[in-house]
Design an enzyme around this catalytic site. Structure first.
Site, PDB file in Angstrom:
ATOM      1  N   GLY A 189       0.599  -1.369   0.039  1.00  0.00           N
ATOM      2  CA  GLY A 189       0.005  -0.523   0.047  1.00  0.00           C
ATOM      3  C   GLY A 189       0.440   1.260   0.283  1.00  0.00           C
ATOM      4  N   GLY A 190       0.101   1.890   0.233  1.00  0.00           N
ATOM      5  CA  GLY A 190       1.074   3.473   0.023  1.00  0.00           C
ATOM      6  C   GLY A 190       2.145   3.759   1.295  1.00  0.00           C
ATOM      7  N   ASP A 249     -11.429   2.238   9.837  1.00  0.00           N
ATOM      8  CA  ASP A 249     -11.005   1.965   8.159  1.00  0.00           C
ATOM      9  C   ASP A 249     -11.365   0.935   8.460  1.00  0.00           C
ATOM     10  OD1 ASP A 249      -9.871   2.265   5.780  1.00  0.00           O
ATOM     11  OD2 ASP A 249      -8.253   1.090   6.141  1.00  0.00           O
ATOM     12  N   VAL A 298       3.629  -5.610   2.652  1.00  0.00           N
ATOM     13  CA  VAL A 298       3.415  -7.146   3.516  1.00  0.00           C
ATOM     14  C   VAL A 298       4.394  -8.529   2.992  1.00  0.00           C
ATOM     15  CG1 VAL A 298       2.221  -8.963   5.000  1.00  0.00           C
ATOM     16  CG2 VAL A 298       1.738  -5.949   4.850  1.00  0.00           C
TER      17      VAL A 298
END
Length: 552
Positions: free
Chosen positions: A28-29, A143, A33
């Site tokens: 992601g940003g 989120d 992972v």
């Protein structure tokens, strides 16, 4: 902290001489992972989340990343991903070591199409359980979205189910925290699942009802296959969340009960005060069964455990007699004092008069065992002989429930007075006749040893409770549900039982729901409904569920 980005970390890197990065699971940003293998434990795999940025890592970024590790580890919930370790590399790039999950995300599952109604309820309860645990300690996720929910296939009792794992507490909010202030007018979260207060940048007012709004959006999407605020342009998504009325759920999924649709729509109200007060209240309204935390279940188990101290009214001192009055006939043989089991009134049986053989004082513990066994055998023989003598007359007394035993039972005269009439009373010749319908007036004492179960005070409780009053339309739904169960149509039985509950919630409907879940081999939902089944139905439900390899 102004650490440099970890450009030198990638596949093949070994972290802390323990984890070798094997492949990329996602990115992601804020980071990546990796799948990693443990070098000292063959076969063990973990997921390692490494914070990557194109610029220096700011103190705020590091604090959020570390807080994710601390919050997730502290919650320790079975529906929240487990965190194993957290540390920073020498170059400053922090790493989060988590359990490796095998399965798929909820977003991948939704892309394959609508999820069946029972499966939606099963998934929603697990998400709600995880959020409820977080909210109880003051943690707001902020989120929640299908991409942060993982479905892990799990086998239980030979039945494969899906265990939900909630991920990514990176931007979560600690309600009581003063270490990291949240700035308003900044969008935090995924737009499609934001609450109206988040969409307007009111981050300081965000609370558990914001997570509830996101959960309502996810349940809406699982049932219909369509996000309630779906759009290609982010600004239009935010406008729909804040301003436009919600598209009703019922027309998009006509097979879902209307009561369920209304529950989901209430969770998606624009104003927080118009939603349910908590995730737990929403789940109970949605599934018809309340959430139970692990702490509550543990407390109930400790209360039900025989080793746990029991409280209740004191038991009057026992008097000699042959009867044992109580729910548990084994209580007469127990060596525990009467105060340990206040719900059972015990009159000592004749074996109490058998002399106890004590082992010699100087004999070691191991060698005392034969003496103890011999003493037990002597007591057992004495008990058998005493019981044989008592059974000559009067007939055996049928045990009555402890809750309805009259208080005068323990105060009755000793049993031997029944077999020997008082010497001052001379029975007339009519007493020798075997007539029961016309008893002699000179022998009233012979009515006294009447069995306790025959006394008028015990009869109303020994019979089942008054039959449940069910309207005809509700009874018709339940009868149709029973026929569906007989035809092994569990889904139809669930639908009919829930329809009956929209008219009137009855014990018979919970009986049908439990058996239908058993027929589907859905152990979790079957146990959730089992607590609501009335006692008059439990034997039938237990016998039915054993046929489907579920035992209560």
């Amino acid at each position: 902290m102004n650490a440099t980005p970890a450009d030198n970390i990638g596949i093949g890197s070994i972290l802390r001489e323990t984890y070798e990065l094997v492949s990329v699971l996602g990115k992601g940003g804020m980071g990546k992972v990796y799948l990693a293998r443990h070098l000292r434990l063959p076969g063990k795999q973990v997921a390692v989340k490494v914070l990557h940025t194109q610029e220096e890592i700011t103190p705020d970024q590091y604090a959020r990343f570390r807080r994710e590790a601390e919050i997730t580890s502290r919650l320790g919930h079975p529906n929240i991903v487990g965190v194993l370790d957290f540390y920073g590399q020498e170059d400053g790039a922090p790493c989060l070591v988590m359990e490796h999950l095998k399965g798929e995300s909820l977003s991948q599952r939704i892309r394959r199409g609508r999820i069946p109604f029972p499966e939606v309820m099963f998934i929603a309860r697990q998400i709600g359980s995880a959020l409820h645990a977080a909210h109880q300690v003051g943690v707001i996720h902020r989120d929640l979205k299908p991409g942060n929910i993982f479905l892990v296939p799990t086998e239980s009792g030979g039945v494969v189910t899906q265990q939900v794992k909630l991920l990514d507490f990176g931007i979560s909010k600690i309600v009581t925290s003063q270490t990291l202030q949240t700035v308003d007018d900044v969008l935090m979260g995924t737009p499609q699942y934001m609450s109206p207060e988040q969409a307007m940048g009111q981050n300081s007012t965000v609370d558990a009802r914001s997570d509830l709004f996101a959960l309502g959006s996810i349940v809406y999407e699982m049932l219909s296959g369509i996000s309630p605020f779906d759009d290609e342009v982010m600004m239009r998504i935010l406008y729909r969340i804040v301003q436009e009325p919600l598209v009703p759920l019922a027309p998009r999924c006509p097979d879902v009960p209307e009561s369920v649709c209304s529950v989901v729509e209430k969770a998606l109200e624009k104003k927080p005060e118009d939603r349910y007060p908590s995730v737990a209240a929403f789940i109970e309204a949605l599934t018809g069964s309340p959430l139970r935390t692990l702490a509550e279940a543990t407390a109930e188990f400790e209360v039900a455990s025989p080793a746990a101290p029991r409280t209740g009214p004191s038991v009057p001192a026992p008097v000699p007699g042959p009867t044992v009055v109580g729910r548990n006939p084994r209580s007469a043989a127990s060596s525990a004092p009467a105060s340990v089991a206040p719900d059972v009134a015990v009159e000592p049986s004749p074996q109490a008069s058998v002399p106890q053989v004590a082992p010699p004082a100087g004999v070691p513990a191991k060698s005392r065992r034969p003496v103890v066994i011999a003493a037990s055998l002597v007591a057992l023989v004495g008990a058998v002989v005493s019981v044989g003598l008592l059974r000559r007359e009067p007939p055996p007394v049928e045990p009555a429930p402890a809750l309805v035993a009259p208080p005068t039972v323990t105060a009755r005269p000793p049993a031997p007075t029944v077999t020997a009439p008082p010497p001052t009373v001379t029975p007339p010749p009519e007493a020798a006749k075997p007539t029961v319908e016309e008893p002699s007036a000179a022998t009233p004492e012979r009515k006294d040893p009447e069995p306790v179960a025959a006394r008028p005070v015990a009869r109303p409780v020994s019979r089942p409770e008054t039959e449940e009053k069910i309207p005809e339309d509700v009874r018709a739904d339940l009868a149709a549900a029973e026929r569906a169960l007989a035809s092994e149509q569990a889904e139809e039985a669930l639908r009919l039982a829930r329809r009956s509950q929209r008219k009137l919630v009855t014990g018979a409907s919970y009986s049908v729901l439990t058996r239908a879940h058993c027929q589907r081999k859905d152990l979790t939902n079957a146990r959730a409904q089992w607590g609501n089944v009335p006692s008059s139905e439990k034997a039938k439900v237990r016998q039915f569920c054993k046929l489907w390899e579920i035992d209560f």
